[in-house]
Design a protein around this motif. Sequence first.
Motif, PDB file in Angstrom:
ATOM      1  N   GLU A  55       0.826  -1.199   0.000  1.00 34.32           N
ATOM      2  CA  GLU A  55       0.000   0.000   0.000  1.00 34.32           C
ATOM      3  C   GLU A  55       0.867   1.259   0.000  1.00 34.32           C
ATOM      4  OE1 GLU A  55      -3.303   0.741   3.081  1.00 34.32           O
ATOM      5  OE2 GLU A  55      -3.689  -1.161   2.071  1.00 34.32           O
TER       6      GLU A  55
ATOM      7  N   TYR B  89     -10.163  19.385  10.183  1.00 36.28           N
ATOM      8  CA  TYR B  89     -11.381  19.684  10.915  1.00 36.28           C
ATOM      9  C   TYR B  89     -11.723  18.551  11.877  1.00 36.28           C
ATOM     10  CZ  TYR B  89     -16.124  21.586  11.322  1.00 36.28           C
ATOM     11  OH  TYR B  89     -17.282  22.131  11.766  1.00 36.28           O
ATOM     12  N   GLY B  90     -11.532  17.326  11.434  1.00 36.72           N
ATOM     13  CA  GLY B  90     -11.929  16.183  12.246  1.00 36.72           C
ATOM     14  C   GLY B  90     -10.754  15.471  12.888  1.00 36.72           C
TER      15      GLY B  90
ATOM     16  N   ASP C 255      -4.841   9.178   5.048  1.00 39.30           N
ATOM     17  CA  ASP C 255      -5.775   8.933   6.141  1.00 39.30           C
ATOM     18  C   ASP C 255      -6.422  10.238   6.541  1.00 39.30           C
ATOM     19  OD1 ASP C 255      -6.125   6.502   7.166  1.00 39.30           O
ATOM     20  OD2 ASP C 255      -4.547   6.600   8.672  1.00 39.30           O
TER      21      ASP C 255
ATOM     22  N   GLN D 237     -10.109  12.090   8.776  1.00 37.91           N
ATOM     23  CA  GLN D 237     -11.434  11.938   9.395  1.00 37.91           C
ATOM     24  C   GLN D 237     -12.266  13.177   9.144  1.00 37.91           C
ATOM     25  OE1 GLN D 237      -9.085  11.516  12.626  1.00 37.91           O
ATOM     26  NE2 GLN D 237      -8.459   9.658  11.619  1.00 37.91           N
TER      27      GLN D 237
ATOM     28  N   THR E  20     -15.244  15.629   7.515  1.00 35.98           N
ATOM     29  CA  THR E  20     -16.679  15.402   7.335  1.00 35.98           C
ATOM     30  C   THR E  20     -16.959  14.795   5.956  1.00 35.98           C
ATOM     31  OG1 THR E  20     -16.821  17.531   8.412  1.00 35.98           O
ATOM     32  CG2 THR E  20     -18.888  16.506   7.750  1.00 35.98           C
ATOM     33  N   PRO E  21     -17.670  13.668   5.924  1.00 37.75           N
ATOM     34  CA  PRO E  21     -17.992  13.071   4.628  1.00 37.75           C
ATOM     35  C   PRO E  21     -18.795  14.055   3.777  1.00 37.75           C
ATOM     36  CG  PRO E  21     -18.615  11.601   6.416  1.00 37.75           C
ATOM     37  CD  PRO E  21     -18.198  12.892   7.041  1.00 37.75           C
ATOM     38  N   GLY E  22     -18.446  14.170   2.523  1.00 40.12           N
ATOM     39  CA  GLY E  22     -19.209  15.027   1.622  1.00 40.12           C
ATOM     40  C   GLY E  22     -18.698  16.451   1.565  1.00 40.12           C
ATOM     41  N   LEU E  23     -18.016  16.918   2.631  1.00 35.73           N
ATOM     42  CA  LEU E  23     -17.442  18.269   2.582  1.00 35.73           C
ATOM     43  C   LEU E  23     -15.922  18.195   2.620  1.00 35.73           C
ATOM     44  CD1 LEU E  23     -19.777  20.277   5.006  1.00 35.73           C
ATOM     45  CD2 LEU E  23     -19.586  20.545   2.555  1.00 35.73           C
TER      46      LEU E  23
END
Lengths: 195, 198, 187
Positions: free
Chosen positions: C40, C98-99, C122, C124, C126-129
Motif C-alpha cells: 500500500e 477539521y476532524g 488517512d 477523518q 466530514t464526509p461530503g465536505l
Amino acid sequence: MDETLVQIFKIFVSAALVDNIILARYIGLCPFIGMSSSLANGIGMGMAVTFVMVLASIVTWFLWFFILLPLNLEYLRIMVFILVIATLVQLVEIVLKKNVPNLYRAMGIYLPLITTNCAILAVTFFGVDYGYSLLEVVVYSISVALGFTLALVLLAGIRERLRFSRLSPFYQGYPIAFIATGLLALAFLGFKGLV
Amino acid sequence: MKNLWSYFKNGIIGENPILRLMIGLCSVLAVSVRVENCLAMGAAVTFVMVSSSTVVSLIRNWVPSQVRIPIFIVIISTFTTVVDLVMQAYLPSLSQAMGVFIPLIVVNCMIMGRAEAFASRNPVGLSIVDALGMGVGFTLVITAIGLVRELLGYGQILSIPVFPEHYQNMMVMVLPPGAFFVIGVYIALLNRFSRRSK
Amino acid sequence: MKKILQTALILGLVCVVAAFSLALVNQLTQAEIERRAREELELALKQVFPQAEEFKEVEPEGLNLPWERENFSLLQIFVVQAAGERVGFVFEATSTGYGGPIRLLIGISSRENELVGIQILDHQETPGLGSNITSPDFIGQFYSKSLTDPFTIGEDIEAIAGATISSQAVTRACREVVSYLEEVENL
C-alpha cells in the motif's frame, strides 16, 4: 506545565464533546437506549460507567505497555482486555457490596450490564491506540465517561417529557428515543472543529 | 425439518436482535454508511455467532456453571480475533472502513446472549440453526439501513450511482444523526405492521 | 477444594487452547498483513512520484524528525531515485484538519524545484465536505507548482466550498514542507 495543561484540556473537550462516544461514534448504545427512560437511571448508569471505565483503562494500559507489547502478543488484545473488564466488574461489585453499601445501592444493579458495554472496551482500545501516557489515559477515560453521562442525562430528560406528549402510537418508546438521539447528535455536530 | 425452519425464522422475524430486542446496536449504526460494509459486518457477525454457538454447544456438558461466562467470553473473543486478523490480511480496505467495530463484535450482546440463552442448553444442530437465523436477521436489518443511507447519502448503491448526476447528496444520512433517524423510522414501521397483522 | 481445582483447570484449559489457536492464526496472517501494508505504501509513493524507480527511507539522524510545527508534523522522508540518480523526495506528514490529523504524502522534485504530487493517506474529515480534499479537482491544484509559490488559500489555491479548514490543512502541509527544505540544507 502549561503545555500539559493545554494538552489535557484538549483531550477533555474532544473526548467529552467533539467525539462524544455515543452521539459521534455510536459506541455504547445498548445501555444508552435501555437506561435513559428516567433521569435517576441515567445518573446511576453514568456513575457506574465512569467508575469502571477509568479503572479498566488504567489496568489495560499497564497490561498493554508492560506485558503484551514487550512479548509481541498484540493479537491477544481483544481477549485479555475483555477478560480484564469482566473480572474488574465482578471485583468492583464485591468490594462495593461489602464496604460501601450506599454506593452499591446507587449503581449496583447497573454493574452486571457493564461487562457487555462496548463503550468500556472501546475506550481501553483507544487509550492504547492513541499512544497516551498514563495521565492522559486517566483524563481521557474520565472525559469519555462524562460525555457518556451527559448524553444519557440529556436523553433521559427528553424522554421523561416525551411521555406526556401526544405521539403516534407507533413512535412511542424506542422509535422516538432514536429520533431524539438523532437530533441531539445533530446538535453535537456543532462542536466539530472545536479542537 | 419444519421445526428447524421455525428456529431459523425466529431470529429473522420473531426475535430479530436489532429491531425487537434492541441489542447489538453500535456496530449497526456505525457501519451502515455503505451497503458493502453492512454485508461484510453481517458476515463477520454471523461467522462469530455460528462458530461460538457451535463450540459452546459442544462443550456445554462439561463446563462448570460458575465459570461459564468467562469461558464464553474467551471463546467469543477468540473467534472475533480470528475475523479481525483475517480481514486485516485479506480485506484491508473493508477492515479499515470498519475500524474498531470489528474487535467490538466481542461485546455484541447478541452473541453472548445467544450463547447463554440458547447454545448452552441445546444440541449442536439446533444451536447452529439458531445462530444462523440470528446472524441472517442481523445482516438483513443492517443492510436495510445501509441501503437507505447509501442511497440518500451518496446517491449510490454498492458504490454504483443510481440517481442522476444532479442529485444533491443528503449529507445528514452519512453522518451520525442520519443513522438514528433511519433506525427510529424502521422500528416505527415494524410496530405499525405488526400491530396490523394482529 | 477439589471442585475449585477442577473448575480452574477447565478454565485454564480453555484459555490455553484459545491462545494457541490465536497464535496459529496470527502466524498465518501476519506475513500477509505486513506485505499488504508495504504494498500500500509502495503504491501511494508511486502515485505521488510516478517517474521514480526506487524509494529509500532516509535515516532520521540529524534531520530533527519528527519535525513539529503548529498543527503540523513531518514524520518520515523517502529519497526518490530514477536511473541511479537522486531526483527528489517524498515527505510523509500529518496536518490537523477539521476532524483530526490528516496523514499525507507530498512529493517534491529537487531537480525542477516543484511539487510533483500529493496523496492523502488517512483522514477523518466530514464526509461530503472535507472529505473532498482527496478529489482530483482540489489536489490537482498543487501539481507542478513551483516551490517559490506562496501555497496560500485565496492566492494560488482555491479552497473547497464549505471546507476551508480541511483545505487549509493540506495547503499548510505543503507550505511547511517547503520551509523544512529551506531549513535543512544537507538533505
